[in-house]
Scaffold this active site. Structure first.
Site, PDB file in Angstrom:
ATOM      1  N   ILE A 185       2.990  22.445 -46.517  1.00 24.22           N
ATOM      2  CA  ILE A 185       3.009  23.290 -47.708  1.00 24.22           C
ATOM      3  C   ILE A 185       3.088  22.461 -48.983  1.00 24.22           C
ATOM      4  CG2 ILE A 185       5.526  23.649 -47.655  1.00 24.22           C
ATOM      5  CD1 ILE A 185       2.711  26.070 -48.844  1.00 24.22           C
TER       6      ILE A 185
ATOM      7  N   ASP B 205       7.731  30.774 -45.227  1.00 21.79           N
ATOM      8  CA  ASP B 205       8.974  30.895 -44.456  1.00 21.79           C
ATOM      9  C   ASP B 205       9.232  29.647 -43.638  1.00 21.79           C
ATOM     10  OD1 ASP B 205       8.271  31.320 -41.290  1.00 21.79           O
ATOM     11  OD2 ASP B 205       6.647  31.951 -42.613  1.00 21.79           O
TER      12      ASP B 205
ATOM     13  N   GLY C  12       2.815  28.931 -40.784  1.00 25.13           N
ATOM     14  CA  GLY C  12       3.803  29.495 -41.700  1.00 25.13           C
ATOM     15  C   GLY C  12       3.950  28.608 -42.912  1.00 25.13           C
ATOM     16  N   GLU C  13       5.159  28.581 -43.470  1.00 30.64           N
ATOM     17  CA  GLU C  13       5.497  27.777 -44.649  1.00 30.64           C
ATOM     18  C   GLU C  13       4.819  28.268 -45.927  1.00 30.64           C
ATOM     19  OE1 GLU C  13       4.692  23.621 -44.096  1.00 30.64           O
ATOM     20  OE2 GLU C  13       5.748  23.503 -42.170  1.00 30.64           O
ATOM     21  N   GLY C  14       3.871  29.204 -45.816  1.00 26.44           N
ATOM     22  CA  GLY C  14       3.074  29.607 -46.972  1.00 26.44           C
ATOM     23  C   GLY C  14       1.764  28.858 -47.059  1.00 26.44           C
TER      24      GLY C  14
END
Length: 365
Positions: A112, A189, A331-333
């Site tokens: 990210i 997240d 995830g992580e954006g």
């Protein structure tokens, strides 16, 4: 944990605060959208030839109330929390990975960080409830509700007061970023085990079975997948959350970072900012937000379709269509960061492209 005095005060005032946030989320500005659509129709191209770029820019115009919206200050918020349900063997990774990855975010070494830098976005990292106590860091926002949730396969994840706390913390964080200039929010997240509560949320609200929603998350084997499905089924049977009550769903089968992201989504919508939701966990948070305030759906932009099994079903429930399908499931954006650049491009087309009149180009006969 928050101190008892603060918990007592917030429990008394938060329901009214959440109601106030809901009331601030207004329908999109139809007059501005009509004006933006009219401008799109006279730009130097056949009408509709830029497809979803045109629709995106019109949506952003309606969200922001600006006929020619500009995306200049992009923020990705990555919220972290741990989950008691990892005790059921639902993850291929141990829980200590959560704080380790938060440190990786803070040090700029995660995917990210790389992708946010690539698209010119700033990363805001929040500890919503990591099990291991995190050392203070100038770039880490601490909004710890508790050191991880309880095991949803045995009982509720958290109290209703804690669910409210997590949501309002998310609202507060976004409104602070808006004061710093935020034009668009992307959600991310971190939390080992968080695909399991996200799947429980999705099953409950969409009415789909666990076998239709639950995926492999961090890469569990067939036995791990069976444990995840069983954990989700147990969580729903034991806790009996009310699918019409977003706070009840969050409290009984959710997570602190899911609540924080739901609050961030509500806060952005209340302040007329577009929200790019990432993958499976962010979409579960969006479901919570939309259950609390259905008008929120109009402010959402789905970044991509995750490899997680039930993600497309969740997006169908929200009424959104993903911009990308990159076979991602990190995830992580990460998907949201990539998609923000497309949203920005759509606004630049609407704002910077010449009209037929301005360019001296003949329109169709």
């Amino acid at each position: 944990m928050l101190n008892p005095e603060l918990n007592s005060k917030t429990e008394k005032r938060k329901p009214m605060e959440i109601e106030t946030i809901i009331q601030r989320i207004q329908p999109l500005d139809q007059q501005v959208m009509a004006a933006a659509r009219a401008r799109q129709d006279v730009l130097t191209k056949p009408q509709g030839s830029l497809g979803r770029l045109e629709h995106l820019s019109i949506q952003i115009a309606g969200i922001t109330g600006q006929i020619r919206p500009r995306i200049q200050h992009k923020v990705v918020t990555v919220m972290a929390g741990d989950h008691g349900v990892v005790a059921e063997g639902v993850s291929a990774f141990p829980q200590e990975v959560t704080p380790q990855m938060v440190l990786n975010f803070l040090n700029g070494g995660a995917a990210i960080n790389v992708l946010s830098k690539h698209v010119g976005a700033r990363v805001v990292i929040v500890d919503m409830g990591v099990a291991e106590s995190m050392d203070s860091h100038p770039q880490l926002i601490s909004r710890r509700v508790a050191p991880g949730t309880a095991n949803i396969a045995k009982g509720p994840a958290m109290t209703r007061a804690q669910a409210t706390e997590s949501i309002l913390s998310g609202v507060e964080i976004v409104e602070t970023e808006i004061a710093r200039g935020l034009d668009i929010l992307a959600t991310g997240d971190m939390g080992i085990g968080n695909t399991t509560p996200s799947a429980a949320i999705a099953c409950l609200v969409t009415g789909k079975s666990a076998s239709e929603i639950v995926g492999r998350g961090t890469g569990v084997d067939d036995e791990g997948l069976r444990r995840k499905i069983s954990a989700v089924e147990s969580a729903l049977k034991i806790n009996q959350p009310d699918p019409c009550d977003g706070l009840d769903v969050l409290a009984k089968v959710g997570g602190f970072e899911i609540g924080g992201l739901a609050g961030a989504i509500l806060g952005a919508a209340a302040n007329r900012r577009p929200i790019v939701i990432d993958g499976f966990i962010s979409t579960a948070a969006a479901i919570i937000a939309a259950t609390i305030a259905p008008q929120t759906k109009d402010y959402l932009i789905a970044a991509h379709c995750s490899q997680e099994l039930g993600h497309r079903l969740m997006m169908e429930w929200l009424g959104v269509t993903p911009l990308l399908d990159m076979h991602m499931r990190l995830g992580e954006g990460t998907g949201a960061a990539l998609a923000m650049s497309i949203v920005e491009a759509s606004c630049k087309i609407l704002d910077e492209m010449a009209t037929f009149g301005e360019a001296g180009v003949s329109e169709k006969a």
